[in-house]
Design an enzyme around this catalytic site. Structure first.
Site, short mmCIF file in Angstrom:
data_model
loop_
_atom_site.label_atom_id
_atom_site.label_comp_id
_atom_site.label_asym_id
_atom_site.label_seq_id
_atom_site.Cartn_x
_atom_site.Cartn_y
_atom_site.Cartn_z
N LYS A 89 -10.06 22.71 13.02
CA LYS A 89 -9.49 21.85 12.19
C LYS A 89 -8.31 20.95 13.01
CE LYS A 89 -4.88 24.61 11.84
NZ LYS A 89 -4.13 23.69 12.51
N ARG A 137 -1.45 17.08 6.12
CA ARG A 137 -1.41 17.65 4.50
C ARG A 137 -0.09 18.62 3.98
NH1 ARG A 137 -2.74 22.42 4.19
NH2 ARG A 137 -2.58 23.07 6.35
N ARG A 138 0.51 19.92 4.81
CA ARG A 138 1.18 20.24 4.20
C ARG A 138 2.27 19.71 3.81
NH1 ARG A 138 -0.15 23.51 9.35
NH2 ARG A 138 -1.13 25.15 9.06
N ARG A 155 7.05 18.85 16.43
CA ARG A 155 5.82 19.26 17.23
C ARG A 155 6.28 20.37 17.62
NH1 ARG A 155 2.66 15.39 19.03
NH2 ARG A 155 1.67 17.19 19.71
#
Length: 310
Positions: A89, A137-138, A155
């Site tokens: 990914k 996305r999350r 991060r």
């Protein structure tokens, strides 16, 4: 690692994070077993990437997913390594010229994990709770399900993100179950999302191996450890992503499964604030995996329109 007196059979390039090293050493073990050589015959070369260095800003602001791969890919071009091992990914939608995704290891569980000390599920979080994630996305899918929740960007490696929950800097975070299992941290999971409700990222749970297209020797060495079922699913998912011109700047989800000689794909695009989403699916023969994925991506691109990701 102990030094061998003879040149290594092959040189594996990897990032230096705990999860990346797990992936590299798993590849090393599988190659050693497949070719009947000691682990020391296969070198692991750690390369620091821009994505590892820049920790204070979302990837979407500083160049996207390629920040985790470009130094490894340059090492391939330079001949410093023979193959690069990635979380699938993290790979760019289109690979640089002359480089190919050659093999995949067997895929781990694709589900996203909810980690929280204040609630068992996302639905149980109180209004105004803060969810931290590095993934657009999350974040978008959290907002889609719970528009009353605040999503902030965090991060860092897995341990760093877990620590932010432990210290209360955020109320919850979401991480890939695959990475937690590989790091021996599955006990940190509070609950798991059903992929039917919370579609995973393209490539989630898959370890992808990249090499030079013209390096027939390395490609032959990798052939025995390739997992065709995973590679077929990844082919469909990455074709879906490619048709959407997807990157980590855009909230896109996609997941393919293979049963016998058939592949099934679900894909989703969602506005960053979760306000609008479009979903589609495809099913067909495994030989059509790339065509099915691309067709699904083109459909969602048309349905979303040119301004969907603006």
């Amino acid at each position: 690692m102990a030094q061998s007196s003879s040149p290594p059979l092959v040189r594996i390039g990897t990032r230096g994070s705990p999860l990346a090293l797990w992936q590299a050493h798993e590849t090393q073990k599988r190659l050693a077993a497949a070719h009947g050589v000691p682990l020391e015959a296969i070198a692991v070369v750690v390369i620091k990437t821009t994505g590892d260095i820049i920790q204070d800003r979302p990837l979407s602001e500083v160049g996207g997913k390629g920040l985790f791969t470009k130094e490894l890919e340059q090492a391939l071009y330079d001949g410093a390594i023979d193959l690069a091992v990635h979380s699938c990914k993290d790979m760019e939608t289109a690979l640089p010229p002359g480089l190919v995704l050659t093999a995949c290891l067997p895929r781990e569980d694709v589900r996203d994990a909810f980690i929280c000390k204040k609630a068992t599920t996302l639905a149980e979080l109180p209004a105004g709770a803060v969810v931290g994630t590095a993934s657009l996305r999350r974040g978008a899918m959290v907002k889609r399900l719970r528009p009353d929740i605040e999503v902030v960007s965090i991060r860092g490696n897995v341990d760093t993100r877990l620590r932010k929950v432990d210290t209360g800097e955020v109320d919850a975070t979401l991480l890939a179950l695959a990475g937690l299992k590989r790091l021996g941290l599955a006990e940190k999971v509070t609950s798991l999302f059903d992929p039917a409700q919370f579609l995973p990222a393209v490539g989630q749970g898959a370890v992808a191996i990249e090499c030079r297209e013209d390096d027939a020797r390395t490609r032959e060495l990798l052939a025995p450890i390739d997992h065709p079922v995973t590679r077929i699913a990844i082919t469909a998912e990455r074709a879906f992503l490619g048709a959407l011109d997807g990157s980590c700047r855009t909230p896109i989800a996609g997941h393919a499964t293979v049963t016998g000689d058939r592949v099934s794909l679900r894909g989703l695009i969602v506005k960053t604030d979760g306000s609008v989403a479009h979903e589609t699916g495809r099913e067909g023969m495994v030989a059509e995996a790339a065509a099915l994925g691309a067709d699904a991506g083109r459909e969602l691109k048309e349905r979303g329109g040119p301004d969907f990701f603006a």
